[in-house]
Design an enzyme around this catalytic site. Structure first.
Site, PDB file in Angstrom:
ATOM      1  N   ARG A  77      -7.722  10.151   5.690  1.00  0.00           N
ATOM      2  CA  ARG A  77      -6.381   9.976   6.221  1.00  0.00           C
ATOM      3  C   ARG A  77      -6.385   8.851   7.246  1.00  0.00           C
ATOM      4  O   ARG A  77      -7.286   8.761   8.086  1.00  0.00           O
ATOM      5  CB  ARG A  77      -5.877  11.278   6.868  1.00  0.00           C
ATOM      6  CG  ARG A  77      -5.693  12.408   5.866  1.00  0.00           C
ATOM      7  CD  ARG A  77      -4.505  12.152   4.948  1.00  0.00           C
ATOM      8  NE  ARG A  77      -4.414  13.143   3.878  1.00  0.00           N
ATOM      9  CZ  ARG A  77      -4.776  12.921   2.616  1.00  0.00           C
ATOM     10  NH1 ARG A  77      -5.262  11.747   2.275  1.00  0.00           N
ATOM     11  NH2 ARG A  77      -4.647  13.870   1.713  1.00  0.00           N
ATOM     12  N   GLU A  96       1.526   1.484   4.427  1.00  0.00           N
ATOM     13  CA  GLU A  96       1.161   1.040   3.083  1.00  0.00           C
ATOM     14  C   GLU A  96       2.421   0.619   2.333  1.00  0.00           C
ATOM     15  O   GLU A  96       3.375   1.399   2.281  1.00  0.00           O
ATOM     16  CB  GLU A  96       0.444   2.169   2.322  1.00  0.00           C
ATOM     17  CG  GLU A  96      -0.857   2.596   2.977  1.00  0.00           C
ATOM     18  CD  GLU A  96      -1.569   3.745   2.265  1.00  0.00           C
ATOM     19  OE1 GLU A  96      -1.006   4.271   1.277  1.00  0.00           O
ATOM     20  OE2 GLU A  96      -2.667   4.118   2.695  1.00  0.00           O
ATOM     21  N   HIS A 121      -5.732   2.242  -1.278  1.00  0.00           N
ATOM     22  CA  HIS A 121      -5.550   3.682  -1.484  1.00  0.00           C
ATOM     23  C   HIS A 121      -5.843   4.049  -2.943  1.00  0.00           C
ATOM     24  O   HIS A 121      -5.080   4.785  -3.586  1.00  0.00           O
ATOM     25  CB  HIS A 121      -4.135   4.107  -1.096  1.00  0.00           C
ATOM     26  CG  HIS A 121      -4.053   5.532  -0.624  1.00  0.00           C
ATOM     27  ND1 HIS A 121      -3.216   5.945   0.381  1.00  0.00           N
ATOM     28  CD2 HIS A 121      -4.719   6.653  -1.021  1.00  0.00           C
ATOM     29  CE1 HIS A 121      -3.350   7.245   0.583  1.00  0.00           C
ATOM     30  NE2 HIS A 121      -4.265   7.698  -0.264  1.00  0.00           N
TER      31      HIS A 121
END
Length: 326
Positions: free
Chosen positions: A233, A262, A281
Site C-alpha cells: 500500500r 495513480e 501497480h
C-alpha cells in the site's frame, strides 16, 4: 435477469462466468464515481478494482446486493456504509498473492542488479558501465519482511528457498511459532528489522496505525546499502522522505509498485531518481492472477445472488441480515 456493473476491465473469463449464470454484464463508461453512481442504478452486483466504490455510488445503488472487490485491499470502498445498508462485500485475498510475491522479488533483483541503468547503458553504447561498482547479489543477504500474511509468507519462501536469503519478520499479528516454522526469525520491533535487513519488503495493510511506517526516522535506521520494496500500500511509505533518502544515498535503492496518486503526476519526486525501479501497480496483474481474480469475483457474486454464503466476505456479520431482492 440480474445485472452486474463492471467498473473497470476484468479478465474475460469472469465475464463469461457471469453471463453463463444468467447475469447481465454492464460495463461502466468511465470509472469515476460520479459516472458509476449514475450507471449502477438497478444493478444487483458490482465488480470494482482500484477505483473502489464511494458513499454516493453505494447510496445510488438501491438494488445492490453484493459488492465484489477485485483484489485484496478494500480501502477505496466505503465498507462502513455498505455494511450499514446490509450489503455483503466479497474480495479475493489469495488470487493474486503469488504474482505479487514474484513481483516483489523481481523488484529486489532489478534494483540490486541495476537493471534499468544497465539497459540504458547498452542502448547508449556505454559498455564501460560494467566496470562500475555497486551491483548486488541476493544470496546470503537478509530479507526483512514487514507483515507476514499470505504474500509476505510467499515472498519469504521464494527468497529463502530460491536465493538462500536469511529472513527476518516483523508482523504484530503473526504467530511467532508460524514465523519460526517458515524458517524465519521474528523481530520484536520494526526498528530491529530495519537495522538488520539488507532488503526490506512491505506487506502490511493500509490502516491509521500503518500510515508512513517508513518515514525519515525509520529510513535513517536502515543500512546505506539496503533496498526497500513496496508492493503493498502506498501510504505505508512517506514518499518525500524516501526520495530524499535515495537522493542522498541514505539507502541504496527502492522498488515501488504502489503510489499515493495513480497515475503518478509529472514532477513526482521519485521519477527523476536513477536508483529506483517503478512499476504501474502491476504486481498482481499477470494473466494468471487476473483470470483467477476475475473468476473468484464472478463465482462469489453467483453464490450471493443464489442465496449461498461466499467464501471470502469482508463484512461477514451482515450475511444473515443481508439485503434481499425486492
Amino acid at each position: 435477469m440480474p445485472s452486474c456493473l463492471v467498473v473497470q476491465p476484468i479478465h474475460p473469463s469472469g465475464i463469461r462466468k457471469l453471463e453463463a449464470a444468467g447475469i447481465e454484464v454492464r460495463r461502466a463508461s468511465c470509472a469515476d464515481m460520479a459516472t458509476v453512481a449514475q450507471e449502477i442504478t438497478g444493478c444487483a452486483a458490482v465488480i470494482t478494482r482500484n477505483a473502489g466504490l464511494d458513499t454516493a455510488a453505494i447510496t445510488a445503488a438501491s438494488s445492490l446486493r453484493v459488492i465484489a472487490n477485485h483484489g485484496i485491499g478494500t480501502n477505496k470502498i466505503d465498507v462502513a456504509h455498505a455494511t450499514g445498508l446490509s450489503i455483503p462485500i466479497v474480495f479475493t485475498p489469495f488470487a493474486n498473492a503469488w504474482s505479487v510475491a514474484e513481483h516483489a522479488v523481481m523488484l529486489m533483483l532489478a534494483v540490486g542488479k541495476r537493471l534499468l541503468p544497465s539497459d540504458q547503458a547498452v542502448r547508449g553504447g556505454n559498455w564501460d558501465y560494467r566496470y562500475q561498482p555497486g551491483l548486488q547479489e541476493l544470496r546470503g543477504k537478509t530479507l526483512g519482511v514487514v507483515g507476514f500474511g499470505t504474500i509476505g509468507r510467499m515472498t519469504a519462501e521464494i527468497a529463502g528457498r530460491g536465493f538462500g536469503m536469511q529472513v527476518v519478520v516483523h508482523s504484530p499479528a503473526a504467530d511467532p511459532a508460524a514465523i519460526t516454522a517458515a524458517g524465519a526469525r521474528a523481530c520484536a520491533s520494526l526498528h530491529e528489522l530495519l537495522r538488520t535487513a539488507d532488503v526490506v519488503s512491505l506487506h502490511r495493510p493500509s490502516r491509521p496505525d500503518t500510515r508512513h511506517l517508513i518515514n525519515a526516522a525509520t529510513l535513517d535506521v536502515m543500512k546505506r546499502s539496503a533496498i526497500l520494496v513496496n508492493t503493498a500500500r502506498a501510504d505505508l511509505v512517506d514518499t518525500a522522505a524516501l526520495a530524499e533518502a535515495l537522493r542522498r544515498g541514505g539507502i541504496a535503492g527502492a522498488g515501488i509498485d504502489v503510489f499515493d496518486q495513480e497515475p503518478v503526476p509529472a514532477g513526482q519526486a521519485l521519477l527523476g531518481l536513477p536508483n529506483v525501479v517503478l512499476t504501474p501497480h502491476t504486481a498482481g496483474s499477470t494473466d494468471e492472477a487476473l483470470q483467477e481474480t476475475a473468476d473468484q469475483c464472478a463465482d462469489q457474486i453467483i453464490e450471493v445472488l443464489a442465496g449461498r454464503r461466499p467464501p471470502h466476505l469482508v463484512n461477514g456479520a451482515v450475511w444473515d441480515a443481508r439485503r434481499l431482492p425486492t
